[in-house]
Design an enzyme around this catalytic site. Structure first.
Site, PDB file in Angstrom:
ATOM      1  N   HIS A 175     -10.773  -9.788   4.391  1.00  0.00           N
ATOM      2  CA  HIS A 175     -10.764  -8.432   4.949  1.00  0.00           C
ATOM      3  C   HIS A 175     -11.995  -8.226   5.822  1.00  0.00           C
ATOM      4  CE1 HIS A 175      -9.971  -4.247   5.417  1.00  0.00           C
ATOM      5  NE2 HIS A 175     -11.141  -3.915   4.896  1.00  0.00           N
ATOM      6  N   ASP A 177     -13.842  -5.751   8.261  1.00  0.00           N
ATOM      7  CA  ASP A 177     -14.002  -4.414   8.830  1.00  0.00           C
ATOM      8  C   ASP A 177     -14.575  -4.518  10.242  1.00  0.00           C
ATOM      9  OD1 ASP A 177     -13.310  -2.659   6.568  1.00  0.00           O
ATOM     10  OD2 ASP A 177     -15.073  -3.535   5.602  1.00  0.00           O
ATOM     11  N   ASP A 289      -7.105  -1.492   2.514  1.00  0.00           N
ATOM     12  CA  ASP A 289      -8.364  -0.752   2.385  1.00  0.00           C
ATOM     13  C   ASP A 289      -8.364   0.703   2.841  1.00  0.00           C
ATOM     14  OD1 ASP A 289     -10.951  -0.736   1.368  1.00  0.00           O
ATOM     15  OD2 ASP A 289     -11.865  -1.342   3.251  1.00  0.00           O
TER      16      ASP A 289
END
Length: 1144
Positions: A175, A177, A289
């Site tokens: 993941h 960001d 998320d």
């Protein structure tokens, strides 16, 4: 006899109007094209250009004539209806309100009765799970669930897989960001590029290895710096199924605060990039998320052509409830869907987090031992105290049994024997060592498990679509019988809590300055996109190389990507580090500047009388927008237009698909001003003071305001000049609790000690205010009724407990406390011909309420502007509360992403912070007779904690972290502008059962008021006075307004398949809005009608010919089989449809 006499009189009047209109139009045709001796040097070229323009102009006159005939026909129908209904008072709508502008009577709203059926039918009555009901069922008591703290103990029998083995897909992921604790660029430099580089090497080592990737913003950045060998390697990994691109958007967006325009735009940007660079089409959505999930996203993915999706952050009590009922996998259906066309299969992850300790099964202490990055000697271990062990022949049996036990327990929460086990976390697989540790240890476990027939398991690495394909296969038998084993769910997953009373409702408001900036950016981007495509087609037509070869399209692409980046779930949410917020803000700010240039250049080309002279003008002559922002963290300021006796052009752009009468306000250097329309007719002007401070008038600037009637998507030209024979009207001022020393040219009345009430009125409403300048009451002129509409401000503090409010969480110290002031606020009342307003100055908020004297949409709502400044407060949040006499009980309504309305219930069993919901564009309360809507130009948190109330949290300043990883509070507050409108509407009688529906719709008036506020007119002046410059009177690209319920989401130029330039095609994106007909449509001033979603292509455009128009999926990824040119657009209510269009 009386009826026929009325028709005779009316018919004669119409005949006169038509003849006079035709005369005016022909006359205007001559006025628009005066002889110009300057052109004689290049006579043939200029003449050709003018000839083409004249042909276009005649076509427009013909179209206008048809439109007039059509409107006359509607008027005759309306007249006959009104005669049948009996006489009406002609005074009712226009009796009061100084200077209200009357609309032509033939331009009244006409709603097809068939268009009212959709909203009157109940939506989603065929769902198995309705989220509103789920919230009523759950007790939210949060007992200790054992190893699965928020769940329950899971058991199974060892023979449960004897007939059908457990099928496990372990899905490695990372993941990333695009900005959070570091900026997008810093993360890429320090982490993400290494993940990609290692991915190419490590996946190639073993064809059984799999990996999924989501964020195209990062993939595209890496793609720009790698060689052709790496690019080919990536394509080959995708082709053989080892690498899957999931969702494929520019980012993994937040789902609470973005507008659907931006959600679609970042999806298109990602999907177009994939098509042009890799040639792949994502099939499955992956959202692990975002802090809560919206059905809008499910709809957009479905319409983009994705068939499955996954979500993670859902309230822990909802997860437990779904696990108990085995409803964690479901078909997500829109609340408004009367059938099943919007269904998309969704998997909800059952546990606390998407990290490895919370994804293999219910016991994180055990799952953590199978995260091989946490092996002893690494940078971090397992917080439960038991570390992982490297797998070897001596322990593989015991470790395999331990892991399989978790997989089996997890599988008991689902209806099939197909199980998903994600394997990843934030920025994982950065070092090549982790690839070896995870893949090699797991492969040994897989090999052992698959070799043991008694285990009854088939386990492998997989992509997300590998898992969903197996899930579909497991459901195949049931589906063949006509009934899937998965339930149908409708509703949303807000507000999210991850533990205890920790509700993530703070981020709905956090850093509101940038939430407002985001919406301004969206409005600018959309305006630029539409004007740019029209200008591009004209530039092609006239071979204007200077425009065609410019870098405008590259700049437009960058603006799309900066807006897309900001939709990330740590950007628009306001949940990133201070310097990361500055990075996002700087990107938005630079793109805003560039978009203003694109709007100005495109508008200039379109409105220029002789197109062939475009190349001869320098950029200084181009049109400049009247608003300028000095830096990424400052409020926009108006430019001052320097006046002289030489006329200056003022061009006004209407970015909406509806004809509109709107207020235009600009700052000028002199109060003796005249404004003329293109035909030379003087325009009524209000001159108002520009205030340097609350009670100091500027001596160098004056605000002029006038009403402009602008065609849909069109440009209208005015001329302004300084003139002693000015016919402008000066605004008058009344000041309470203060005075102005030098009033200059304005009449100012100082009221020091008075108890006199303050009122504002126009032809629709009368407002009453108290001595502090806050609104107390609205009187609607239609029925003469008085309604309590009381505006107040209040403060929230934060709890005294250890865990306090932060960027994500709202943890208040109880109910809001009233805003208390030590000295009464200074109040300034403006009375003008075009608008009137009351402004009051508190220490932390400057509150302005304005009424427009415009007989139409703009005049029917109350504009509220708050300039909020809480930079010096400590652990406080400021709210605006509107209290009314509407008996709304515990029910209210908020929009989701500006796309649909979600009914809400304020539940006493939940804490205050749980009853706060996201509002993107509107929230309303209602009873059997009235609806009160708060329309918003920025996303904020909203609640209705008591009957008759709407409360919106406008800003928050918090001194501490809330322990969700950010490691800071929010102390970088700016002076922030919030903009709202308050609309009070009378409802037709409804029964109480209807009020319990799971679906609701705004009125048409509410929809269009929201559009007007979010897409204001754009005034532009030529930078310098140019005596030789000649502009057309107007540019009107549509034959008429689009139907009232159809919104042009975008007209987005498609990128060329070769290089980064533009193609000749654009994506035409249309949204047919669902609306509630049970509101008065008389006198609304809507310049449109509804047509059951039908638009004839040949009647769509005016200045252009549609060369091709073909249907497409939402993000242009797919074309329906046998796609061919269409001659009629048909849209169903609520649907957003994309078409590929080419104009010439």
């Amino acid at each position: 006899m009386k009826l026929s006499r009325q028709f005779t009189v009316f018919g004669s009047a119409i005949f006169c109007v038509v003849i006079f209109s035709l005369y005016l139009m022909l006359d205007r045709g001559h006025l628009d094209y005066p002889r110009n001796p300057r052109r004689e040097g290049s006579f043939p070229q200029g003449q050709l250009s003018m000839l083409q323009e004249k042909i276009d102009h005649l076509e427009r006159l013909l179209a206008e004539n048809n439109e007039i005939i059509s409107n006359i026909r509607d008027s005759v129908i309306n007249l006959s209806e009104s005669v049948e209904d009996g006489p009406k008072s002609s005074q009712s709508n226009f009796s009061q309100g100084a200077g209200s502008h009357l609309l032509p009577s033939q331009l009244s709203l006409s709603v097809d009765t068939a268009d009212c059926l959709f909203a009157s039918q109940s939506g989603s009555h065929n769902s198995d799970v309705q989220m509103l009901d789920v919230y009523s069922l759950i007790s939210f008591d949060n007992p200790d669930g054992g190893v699965w703290k928020q769940g329950f103990d899971i058991t199974y029998e060892s023979n449960e897989w004897d007939t059908e083995p457990l099928q496990v897909f372990v899905v490695p992921h990372s993941h990333n960001d695009p900005g959070w604790l570091k900026t997008f660029n810093d993360y890429f430099r320090d982490k993400t590029q290494y993940i990609f580089n290692n991915m190419v090497l490590k996946l190639k080592e073993d064809s059984r290895r799999k990996f999924i990737w989501s964020e195209i913003s990062y993939l595209s950045k890496w793609w720009d710096i790698i060689d052709i060998q790496k690019k080919d390697a990536v394509k080959s990994l995708i082709e053989n199924g080892q690498l899957e691109i999931v969702t494929g958007g520019w980012v993994m967006p937040d789902e609470a605060t973005p507008h659907y325009f931006a959600l679609i735009d970042q999806l298109i940007e990602g999907h177009q990039w994939l098509e042009n660079n890799i040639g792949v089409k994502p099939r499955s959505g992956w959202a692990i998320d975002p802090f809560g999930h919206s059905p809008t996203m499910a709809y957009l993915l479905n319409r983009a052509g994705l068939s499955h999706m996954l979500i993670q952050r859902v309230h822990y009590a909802v997860k437990k409830h779904f696990a108990l009922h085995k409803t964690l996998e479901f078909f997500w259906r829109q609340n408004w869907d009367l059938g099943s066309v919007t269904d998309i299969l969704c998997h909800m992850m059952p546990f606390y987090s998407y990290d490895i300790p919370h994804t293999c099964g219910p016991d994180p202490k055990i799952c953590c031992q199978f995260d091989f990055k946490r092996l002893p000697g690494g940078r971090f271990g397992c917080p439960w105290g038991v570390p992982p062990e490297t797998i070897h022949p001596g322990n593989v049996q015991s470790r395999a049994r331990m892991l399989l036990d978790q997989y089996r327990k997890k599988s008991k929460l689902f209806r099939t024997k197909v199980l998903l086990a994600p394997l990843g976390d934030d920025f994982r697989y950065c070092e090549y060592t982790e690839w070896d540790l995870q893949f090699k240890n797991y492969q040994q476990l897989f090999d052992y498990m698959n070799s043991q027939s008694k285990f009854k398991v088939k386990i492998q690495f997989g992509t997300l679509s590998d898992f969903f394909d197996a899930l579909d296969k497991a459901d195949e038998t049931q589906r063949d019988k006509g009934q899937s084993m998965f339930p149908v769910l409708s509703g949303d997953f807000f507000t999210y809590a991850d533990r205890d009373d920790h509700y993530w409702s703070g981020y709905f408001t956090s850093r509101p300055f940038y939430k407002r900036m985001d919406r301004i950016m969206e409005s600018h981007l959309r305006a630029a996109e539409i004007l740019y495509y029209f200008a591009l087609r004209q530039a092609h037509k006239y071979k204007i190389n200077k425009f065609l070869s410019s870098s405008l399209y590259t700049a437009l692409t960058e603006a799309r990507r900066n807006l897309g980046l900001f939709q990330h779930h740590d950007a628009i949410t306001g949940t990133a580090k201070d310097w990361v917020v500055v990075d996002y803000g700087t990107r938005l700010f630079h793109s805003l500047m560039v978009l203003e240039k694109i709007i100005g250049n495109s508008a200039f080309l379109l409105i220029l009388k002789d197109k062939l002279t475009y190349d001869s003008y320098s950029p200084d002559t181009f049109l400049e927008m009247d608003l300028k922002q000095k830096s990424q963290d400052s409020l926009p300021q108006k430019n001052i237009i320097r006046l002289s006796a030489e006329p200056r052009y003022l061009v006004v752009y209407n970015p909406l698909e509806q004809d509109r009468i709107s207020l235009v306000s600009v700052y000028v250097s002199s109060p003796t001003v005249q404004v003329f329309s293109a035909s030379g007719k003087p325009v009524e002007v209000q001159v108002s003071a520009v205030w340097d401070t609350a009670n100091t008038i500027s001596e160098t600037a004056y605000e002029i305001s006038f009403r402009a009637h602008i065609p849909p998507l069109g440009l209208k030209v005015y001329k302004i000049l300084e003139s002693a024979s000015s016919n402008s009207h000066l605004a008058d001022y009344v000041l309470y609790k203060n005075k102005v020393e030098d009033s200059g040219i304005f009449t100012i009345k100082n009221m020091i000690n008075t108890e006199e009430g303050i009122t504002l009125e126009n032809s629709f409403v009368l407002l009453r205010f108290d001595q502090t300048g806050l609104m107390k009451q609205m009187m609607t002129k239609e029925d003469g009724k008085h309604h309590e509409v009381n505006v107040q401000f209040s403060w929230y503090g934060t709890t005294i407990k250890r865990d306090k409010s932060g960027a994500y969480l709202f943890l208040p110290d109880g109910n809001a406390k009233p805003y208390v002031y030590t000295t009464p606020p200074f109040v300034r009342v403006t009375h003008g011909r075009i608008y009137s307003e009351v402004t009051c100055f508190f220490d932390h908020v400057t509150h302005r309420v304005r009424l427009y004297h415009i007989q139409g949409i703009e005049g029917q709502s109350v504009e509220v502007s708050n300039i909020v400044d809480i930079r010096k407060v400590y652990n406080r949040e400021i709210a605006m509360k509107i209290s009314s006499d509407i008996k709304s009980q515990n029910r209210f309504y908020t929009d989701l992403n500006g796309y649909q309305i979600q009914p809400r219930m304020t539940l006493s069993k939940l804490p205050l912070q749980a009853n706060v919901y996201p509002m993107t564009t509107m929230a309303y309360i209602q009873d059997a007779k009235h609806r009160l809507t708060l329309l918003s130009a920025q996303s904020l948190g909203v609640s209705s904690l008591n009957s008759g109330q709407i409360e919106v949290i406008m800003d928050r300043r918090l001194m501490q972290d809330d322990n969700r990883g950010l490691e800071q509070g929010i102390q970088d507050n700016k002076i922030t502008a919030n903009l709202f409108r308050i609309l009070l509407e009378k409802r037709s009688a409804v029964n109480t059962e209807e009020e319990k529906k799971s679906v609701s719709y705004p009125s048409l008036l509410s929809h269009i008021t929201s559009s007007l506020m979010n897409h204001p007119v754009i005034p532009m002046a030529n930078k310098f006075s140019s005596p030789t410059l000649e502009l057309q009177g107007e540019f009107s690209p549509l034959q008429s307004s689009l139907p009232c319920d159809i919104h042009l989401v975008n007209l987005r130029t498609i990128q060329s398949k070769v290089g980064n330039g533009h193609s000749n095609e654009a994506a035409l994106i249309l949204h047919r809005k669902g609306f509630d007909c049970r509101f008065s449509s008389k006198g609304t001033g809507l310049f449109c009608s509804t047509t059951q979603g039908k638009i004839l292509v040949q009647k769509l455009l005016n200045k252009f010919i549609v060369e091709s128009l073909t249907p497409s999926s939402l993000s242009l990824m797919h074309s329906p089989p046998g796609t061919q040119n269409i001659s009629e657009i048909n849209l169903s209510p609520m649907e957003i449809s994309t078409f590929r269009i080419q104009l010439r």
